[in-house]
Design an enzyme around this catalytic site. Structure first.
Site, short mmCIF file in Angstrom:
data_model
loop_
_atom_site.label_atom_id
_atom_site.label_comp_id
_atom_site.label_asym_id
_atom_site.label_seq_id
_atom_site.Cartn_x
_atom_site.Cartn_y
_atom_site.Cartn_z
N HIS A 92 5.91 -6.24 0.21
CA HIS A 92 6.60 -7.46 0.64
C HIS A 92 7.50 -7.93 -0.50
CE1 HIS A 92 3.76 -8.85 4.15
NE2 HIS A 92 3.90 -7.54 4.14
N ASN A 108 0.83 -1.19 0.00
CA ASN A 108 0.00 0.00 0.00
C ASN A 108 0.87 1.25 0.00
OD1 ASN A 108 0.66 0.20 2.93
ND2 ASN A 108 -0.74 -1.54 3.06
N TYR A 127 24.26 14.77 -11.05
CA TYR A 127 24.21 13.55 -11.85
C TYR A 127 22.89 13.29 -12.57
CZ TYR A 127 25.04 8.82 -13.29
OH TYR A 127 25.21 7.69 -14.06
N SER A 166 -8.91 -0.55 2.55
CA SER A 166 -8.73 -1.97 2.77
C SER A 166 -9.64 -2.77 1.81
CB SER A 166 -9.12 -2.25 4.22
OG SER A 166 -9.07 -3.61 4.51
N SER A 220 -5.32 -1.59 7.00
CA SER A 220 -4.99 -1.92 8.40
C SER A 220 -3.61 -1.42 8.79
CB SER A 220 -5.04 -3.44 8.59
OG SER A 220 -6.26 -3.94 8.15
N HIS A 265 9.43 -9.13 8.72
CA HIS A 265 8.25 -8.66 8.02
C HIS A 265 8.62 -8.20 6.60
CE1 HIS A 265 4.30 -6.13 8.46
NE2 HIS A 265 4.56 -6.40 7.21
N ASP A 304 23.75 5.25 -4.97
CA ASP A 304 22.97 6.26 -5.71
C ASP A 304 21.65 6.59 -5.01
OD1 ASP A 304 24.77 6.62 -7.84
OD2 ASP A 304 23.87 5.03 -9.05
N HIS A 360 4.68 0.63 1.31
CA HIS A 360 4.93 -0.64 2.00
C HIS A 360 4.73 -1.78 1.01
CE1 HIS A 360 5.05 -3.92 4.72
NE2 HIS A 360 3.75 -4.08 4.83
#
Lengths: 231, 231, 231, 231
Positions: free
Chosen positions: D99, D29, D229, D45, D75, D171, D122, D97
């Site tokens: 996984h 999310n 850069y 959700s 959540s 996690h 970088d 966030h």
């Protein structure tokens, strides 16, 4: 066509298999159970996934009799049948079998998939077990039925919906859940967690399982009476 | 156009190569043999896969003479020719050469691909062998012909259809079967099993080969007189 | 527009970069040299690959002066410039810089990419070297120019077209060749060989380099006066 | 619709998540903060990414009160809220966030992601830290809020924009930056660097971190007052 919605659910899930990335070539099949009717729908043998139509799906009862469908059911049908007989009254309505590569690696290494993180704990309330070696008699006899038997043994003390998957030793994963969509999700979560576990164990071969308190928190916030979680 | 269907089968299989994920850049080719005519069709050298047309396919006889086609046959033609001479009367009708990455890893490590699970046993009745080192004379002489020779040596005691693939040491895989579609499937199964084996050996470098009883069960339920299996 | 074909070749190759799978985010650039004019075309800084047009490409001479183009050239321009100054009269006409992941792993491990098989030998006549560590003065001074310097040092005794790539220590690969298409192919071959080498070394950390006789055979059948090979 | 542009930025970034390859199933999310208004937009959700519309996005204030939107916020909202409270006045405007699998491997192995090369430098001015183990009280209490707490602890002495990501132990990753596009780029860079680090550590488990001088050069040429850069 009898049991149209059951066949449609089964057909759609089988078509979704290769798209999920879990299935190479023809290594996979999905079944869906109707507890009221006492029968399940399963992929026919030898039909390519993308050519499947609901009318191709075979219906089989819990005694193994084909009750509808002109095609031969998947050779893995006795395994599915044995699982519905054992798990059907515990809420399992669909079973997915694949040879997804990371889960297979754990099955071939005869190693339980440990719970190493919260992604795992979100889906499985503990490690995913490996079946015991099968005996020569089981292998040479009714092999696919016996395959179901060694799976059922693993869940003698465990609710199959709390750990909705297993690794058949030297073979690969079976996953299940309350619907075909959910069973497919369990099969995907298993493969993702197996991939993450392979990478974690490469960094630390002695990586510790997730703290039990965190395992409970993650599994129970998504499952059961007190669930509240949604991403 | 002579031998239209042979050329079409060969053309389609070569076009399928990059789509199979087995071939990077131009590292691969497919040939198809016609035993009655004593000749085989093979990819021409230097034509991109997706530009291939059946008329581009070259026909070569078992003495190495180009009998049809305006283009130069693949430089690997002598290897294919030697394999058809040795395996043609054992039912081999098509050969696929790739540099698929996991199979190459075993070839470069000079390591047989062990049978670690049922996915392997479904396709190969035992480990997939690695050829012996070639001598300087073989390398500096008729190298591609000699490459076929070391492959043939591996199958002196083995039916090439029972283990339809080999790993050429330091080089990569050749796979074969009774048709181009089946040979391509053997090449895919080899790569899949090599990927699974790499992951299994990462978990357990001493992972044991599949039980012989289970190997026989899986290979024989899909192949030969007593076959019954379909997913 | 001046030097249209040079800019078009450079533009097309930069657009091809993300499609090649070698480039994540914005980690890469391609330049193309015109020896007669003494200048090279290079990607402008800060323009997304798929939005590039030939008119956006910047032309720079061998003294570092922008001679055409309204945009700022890539910050890596001094590295490209130093390589064209050193390698331009040896036939190098295009340079590709990426952070392709497997090649980067060897660069980060400060480890030469060994020649472990014929896929490598088909493209590189020996191991792909790693540059020496740069000094604090080089890093804090004209860093991108100095990066070119440590690359050039690696090829003091080596024809840059016989090994058309290098691994900059702790950074990543540069590849080159006689055209942008060929330089991109060198960059792809490097990444493929690095992936194969990672997998080979996972199976056998002491895997031996390819026999010198086989290395010569494969490189020379594809390159130079006696080349005859085509898949 | 109130705060239309904030909701649109948040909606677009959440839709981009699965396309980025960082998110399997529903594991991710994005939130976006408006410092002037003292509130942030976050994914609701239970809505699939590709079905999201700006009107579905939930607005939450820094006390945790939903101020607009008919759906339940993710959540993970308390974690995002705690981070905006701590990092909002340091320029952090968006949090991602996921996984993503390689970053998760480091989180599961409880191992800081070391800076092994310039791709890392970088984007991150040093290793990406792992949070401390959470206490049973934190886990059983307001868990998602406490998750934000252990992240904030890691940045007591560090500017969160100099290392715009963290690994939550057992996690997975959180990343952030000055906009949703930039936060998503941080999340992608983190996963790419984690993949490169896994491969580097496979080649050399004792691979040394990048020289401090080179780390400063790469981070500072892209970030801060003296940045120059562009690829």
């Amino acid at each position: 066509m009898k049991h149209t919605s059951l066949r449609e659910e089964c057909c759609e899930a089988n078509i979704a298999l290769p798209r999920s990335g879990l299935v190479d070539l023809t290594f996979g099949n999905v079944s869906v159970f109707d507890p009221a009717a006492g029968l399940f729908a399963i992929k026919p043998s030898g039909v390519p996934y993308d050519a499947l139509k609901p009318a191709d799906i075979v219906l089989v009862d819990l005694e193994g009799k084909v009750v509808a469908g002109d095609l031969k059911p998947s050779s893995d049908t006795p395994t599915h049948r044995r699982l519905f007989r054992a798990f059907g009254d515990k809420g399992v309505r669909s079973i997915v079998h694949t040879h997804s590569r990371c889960a297979v690696a754990f099955a071939q290494a005869a190693r339980e998939l440990p719970c190493l993180g919260t992604t795992h704990a979100d889906h499985f309330h503990g490690g995913v077990p490996v079946t015991r070696p099968m005996t020569p008699g089981e292998i040479q006899g009714d092999y696919e039925w016996a395959t179901g038997g060694v799976i059922v043994e693993c869940f003698a003390q465990t609710d199959p919906l709390s750990i909705p998957a297993v690794l058949v030793r030297g073979h690969g994963p079976f996953a299940w859940n309350v619907s075909a969509v959910k069973a497919l999700e369990s099969a995907q979560a298993l493969e993702i967690c197996a991939d993450m576990a392979l990478k974690t164990l490469a960094l630390d071969p002695a990586a510790a399982p997730l703290d039990a308190c965190l395992l409970d928190k993650h599994f129970l916030r998504k499952h059961g009476a007190t669930a509240y979680y949604g991403q």
